[in-house]
Design a protein around this motif. Sequence first.
Motif, PDB file in Angstrom:
ATOM      1  N   ASN A 138       0.826  -1.206   0.000  1.00 18.82           N
ATOM      2  CA  ASN A 138       0.000   0.000   0.000  1.00 18.82           C
ATOM      3  C   ASN A 138       0.865   1.262   0.000  1.00 18.82           C
ATOM      4  O   ASN A 138       0.575   2.242  -0.690  1.00 18.82           O
ATOM      5  CB  ASN A 138      -0.931   0.006   1.209  1.00 18.82           C
ATOM      6  CG  ASN A 138      -2.050  -1.004   1.079  1.00 18.82           C
ATOM      7  OD1 ASN A 138      -2.388  -1.431  -0.020  1.00 18.82           O
ATOM      8  ND2 ASN A 138      -2.633  -1.399   2.207  1.00 18.82           N
ATOM      9  N   ASP A 139       1.942   1.240   0.814  1.00 18.95           N
ATOM     10  CA  ASP A 139       2.845   2.395   0.869  1.00 18.95           C
ATOM     11  C   ASP A 139       3.517   2.634  -0.477  1.00 18.95           C
ATOM     12  O   ASP A 139       3.604   3.770  -0.955  1.00 18.95           O
ATOM     13  CB  ASP A 139       3.915   2.183   1.937  1.00 18.95           C
ATOM     14  CG  ASP A 139       3.384   2.469   3.334  1.00 18.95           C
ATOM     15  OD1 ASP A 139       2.248   2.967   3.443  1.00 18.95           O
ATOM     16  OD2 ASP A 139       4.096   2.196   4.313  1.00 18.95           O
ATOM     17  N   PHE A 140       4.024   1.576  -1.086  1.00 16.59           N
ATOM     18  CA  PHE A 140       4.694   1.724  -2.377  1.00 16.59           C
ATOM     19  C   PHE A 140       3.728   2.240  -3.437  1.00 16.59           C
ATOM     20  O   PHE A 140       4.073   3.107  -4.247  1.00 16.59           O
ATOM     21  CB  PHE A 140       5.286   0.386  -2.829  1.00 16.59           C
ATOM     22  CG  PHE A 140       6.464  -0.058  -2.016  1.00 16.59           C
ATOM     23  CD1 PHE A 140       7.485   0.826  -1.700  1.00 16.59           C
ATOM     24  CD2 PHE A 140       6.568  -1.362  -1.562  1.00 16.59           C
ATOM     25  CE1 PHE A 140       8.572   0.429  -0.936  1.00 16.59           C
ATOM     26  CE2 PHE A 140       7.656  -1.774  -0.813  1.00 16.59           C
ATOM     27  CZ  PHE A 140       8.657  -0.879  -0.500  1.00 16.59           C
ATOM     28  N   PHE A 141       2.500   1.727  -3.409  1.00 15.12           N
ATOM     29  CA  PHE A 141       1.506   2.183  -4.382  1.00 15.12           C
ATOM     30  C   PHE A 141       1.168   3.645  -4.157  1.00 15.12           C
ATOM     31  O   PHE A 141       1.080   4.434  -5.106  1.00 15.12           O
ATOM     32  CB  PHE A 141       0.245   1.331  -4.290  1.00 15.12           C
ATOM     33  CG  PHE A 141      -0.878   1.835  -5.158  1.00 15.12           C
ATOM     34  CD1 PHE A 141      -0.855   1.632  -6.529  1.00 15.12           C
ATOM     35  CD2 PHE A 141      -1.943   2.536  -4.615  1.00 15.12           C
ATOM     36  CE1 PHE A 141      -1.870   2.115  -7.340  1.00 15.12           C
ATOM     37  CE2 PHE A 141      -2.966   3.012  -5.416  1.00 15.12           C
ATOM     38  CZ  PHE A 141      -2.931   2.803  -6.778  1.00 15.12           C
ATOM     39  N   GLU A 142       0.989   4.027  -2.886  1.00 12.85           N
ATOM     40  CA  GLU A 142       0.623   5.410  -2.588  1.00 12.85           C
ATOM     41  C   GLU A 142       1.727   6.379  -3.011  1.00 12.85           C
ATOM     42  O   GLU A 142       1.452   7.460  -3.539  1.00 12.85           O
ATOM     43  CB  GLU A 142       0.328   5.571  -1.107  1.00 12.85           C
ATOM     44  CG  GLU A 142      -0.272   6.925  -0.755  1.00 12.85           C
ATOM     45  CD  GLU A 142      -0.980   6.922   0.581  1.00 12.85           C
ATOM     46  OE1 GLU A 142      -1.632   7.927   0.895  1.00 12.85           O
ATOM     47  OE2 GLU A 142      -0.888   5.910   1.302  1.00 12.85           O
ATOM     48  N   LEU A 143       2.977   5.997  -2.791  1.00 15.01           N
ATOM     49  CA  LEU A 143       4.076   6.857  -3.222  1.00 15.01           C
ATOM     50  C   LEU A 143       4.090   7.011  -4.732  1.00 15.01           C
ATOM     51  O   LEU A 143       4.357   8.089  -5.260  1.00 15.01           O
ATOM     52  CB  LEU A 143       5.410   6.274  -2.752  1.00 15.01           C
ATOM     53  CG  LEU A 143       5.835   6.653  -1.331  1.00 15.01           C
ATOM     54  CD1 LEU A 143       7.102   5.909  -0.955  1.00 15.01           C
ATOM     55  CD2 LEU A 143       6.053   8.145  -1.200  1.00 15.01           C
ATOM     56  N   LEU A 146       1.348   9.421  -5.671  1.00 12.56           N
ATOM     57  CA  LEU A 146       1.624  10.774  -5.195  1.00 12.56           C
ATOM     58  C   LEU A 146       2.562  11.514  -6.126  1.00 12.56           C
ATOM     59  O   LEU A 146       2.467  12.729  -6.295  1.00 12.56           O
ATOM     60  CB  LEU A 146       2.235  10.718  -3.787  1.00 12.56           C
ATOM     61  CG  LEU A 146       1.271  10.633  -2.604  1.00 12.56           C
ATOM     62  CD1 LEU A 146       2.046  10.475  -1.315  1.00 12.56           C
ATOM     63  CD2 LEU A 146       0.367  11.841  -2.541  1.00 12.56           C
ATOM     64  N   ASP A 147       3.494  10.787  -6.736  1.00  5.92           N
ATOM     65  CA  ASP A 147       4.455  11.413  -7.638  1.00  5.92           C
ATOM     66  C   ASP A 147       3.836  11.794  -8.977  1.00  5.92           C
ATOM     67  O   ASP A 147       4.444  12.510  -9.769  1.00  5.92           O
ATOM     68  CB  ASP A 147       5.640  10.468  -7.886  1.00  5.92           C
ATOM     69  CG  ASP A 147       6.536  10.359  -6.661  1.00  5.92           C
ATOM     70  OD1 ASP A 147       6.483  11.269  -5.821  1.00  5.92           O
ATOM     71  OD2 ASP A 147       7.266   9.361  -6.544  1.00  5.92           O
ATOM     72  N   SER A 148       2.637  11.303  -9.242  1.00  6.07           N
ATOM     73  CA  SER A 148       1.989  11.597 -10.519  1.00  6.07           C
ATOM     74  C   SER A 148       1.317  12.963 -10.479  1.00  6.07           C
ATOM     75  O   SER A 148       0.578  13.269  -9.536  1.00  6.07           O
ATOM     76  CB  SER A 148       0.949  10.518 -10.842  1.00  6.07           C
ATOM     77  OG  SER A 148       0.161  10.906 -11.951  1.00  6.07           O
ATOM     78  N   PRO A 149       1.548  13.812 -11.497  1.00  5.88           N
ATOM     79  CA  PRO A 149       0.885  15.129 -11.510  1.00  5.88           C
ATOM     80  C   PRO A 149      -0.619  15.022 -11.692  1.00  5.88           C
ATOM     81  O   PRO A 149      -1.348  15.977 -11.447  1.00  5.88           O
ATOM     82  CB  PRO A 149       1.550  15.834 -12.711  1.00  5.88           C
ATOM     83  CG  PRO A 149       2.061  14.726 -13.581  1.00  5.88           C
ATOM     84  CD  PRO A 149       2.449  13.616 -12.650  1.00  5.88           C
ATOM     85  N   ILE A 282       5.395   9.928   2.542  1.00  8.75           N
ATOM     86  CA  ILE A 282       3.985   9.955   2.147  1.00  8.75           C
ATOM     87  C   ILE A 282       3.281  11.140   2.790  1.00  8.75           C
ATOM     88  O   ILE A 282       2.513  11.862   2.139  1.00  8.75           O
ATOM     89  CB  ILE A 282       3.291   8.638   2.539  1.00  8.75           C
ATOM     90  CG1 ILE A 282       3.819   7.484   1.673  1.00  8.75           C
ATOM     91  CG2 ILE A 282       1.780   8.748   2.402  1.00  8.75           C
ATOM     92  CD1 ILE A 282       3.331   6.116   2.108  1.00  8.75           C
ATOM     93  N   ALA A 283       3.539  11.371   4.080  1.00  6.27           N
ATOM     94  CA  ALA A 283       2.889  12.474   4.791  1.00  6.27           C
ATOM     95  C   ALA A 283       3.217  13.814   4.141  1.00  6.27           C
ATOM     96  O   ALA A 283       2.332  14.650   3.938  1.00  6.27           O
ATOM     97  CB  ALA A 283       3.318  12.482   6.261  1.00  6.27           C
ATOM     98  N   ARG A 284       4.485  14.040   3.807  1.00  5.37           N
ATOM     99  CA  ARG A 284       4.840  15.314   3.166  1.00  5.37           C
ATOM    100  C   ARG A 284       4.191  15.419   1.794  1.00  5.37           C
ATOM    101  O   ARG A 284       3.703  16.493   1.417  1.00  5.37           O
ATOM    102  CB  ARG A 284       6.354  15.447   3.046  1.00  5.37           C
ATOM    103  CG  ARG A 284       6.755  16.643   2.196  1.00  5.37           C
ATOM    104  CD  ARG A 284       8.239  16.926   2.226  1.00  5.37           C
ATOM    105  NE  ARG A 284       8.619  17.687   3.413  1.00  5.37           N
ATOM    106  CZ  ARG A 284       9.848  18.179   3.599  1.00  5.37           C
ATOM    107  NH1 ARG A 284      10.791  17.958   2.703  1.00  5.37           N
ATOM    108  NH2 ARG A 284      10.135  18.877   4.679  1.00  5.37           N
TER     109      ARG A 284
END
Length: 313
Positions: A138-143, A146-149, A282-284
Amino acid sequence: MWIGLAGVAFGLAAAYALYRLYAFKKQLKDLVRQLRRYHRGESGQKLVLDWHDPALEELAAEINRHTELIEQANAEKRRSETELRRAVANISHDLRTPLTSITGYIQLLESGQMTEEEGREAIAVVKNRTIRLKSLLNDFFELSVLDSPDYRLKLERVQLGRILPDILLGFYERMNEKKLRPQFRLAEEPLPATADESAVRRVIENLMLNTLRHAEGAIDVALQRQGEEAVLTIRNAAPHLRGFDLELLFNRFYMADQSRSGSSGGGNAGTGSGGSGLGLSIARGLMEKMDGSLRAEMDGDDLVMTCTWRLEK
């Protein structure tokens, strides 16, 4: 006589013009030679003029600026490639560890050589490792998203002063288990902010999990209005971080490496919801998506995490 002087003047002017043309062409050839050496990798120097000419100086300056941009782009490309290789290695390591444990315990269960009690313990370990593996994924997917504009949060009116106590209440039992001494100083007003409620919850949960893993003794959590902003601070003692570059706490690659090596630097600084070392990153990322901010700073021996949201007027 005047005709003769005029002819001499014309001759001198023509000779000077020919000299300038010759010098101009020579300088151009030298610029081409310097550029060719640069493109071949034989030289990394900027263009240098041996002859003063405003037009050529402007041309050389623009070429040098363009060269600097190329060098910056190449450096960024090398950095990205390095981080990508590290990310692949980190993900491989993080996934392999729980998978290896799960496989080992399953093999023991299949062997039939375990007692009933040992079997229950093995099943519990497999369950815990599976939960950790799911959290990592889940963390890897969320990161990655998040990097996607194109990734957008649903920004709306969120009452920070009302949801924060609910989130903190969920950590109360774990605080007692670790014998921590929490102090909550929460604003009594609702503090309506423009944010995404699920993202706000994830940010605070990640910060609290980070604090719970590494804090000892007192924890101070404060939420207050500062001008047109709502500011959340989480403070705990962290004397080992004095002199440490706190920006590295938000670097997903650095955190993962340090947590593996077991060093007392970044590895003791913070981890994500699944202990993957990605939680602060992820938080930032979520705070930035909400047009807010998340920063870390030292106040004496205390580490202070500060989140800032824009309040609605």
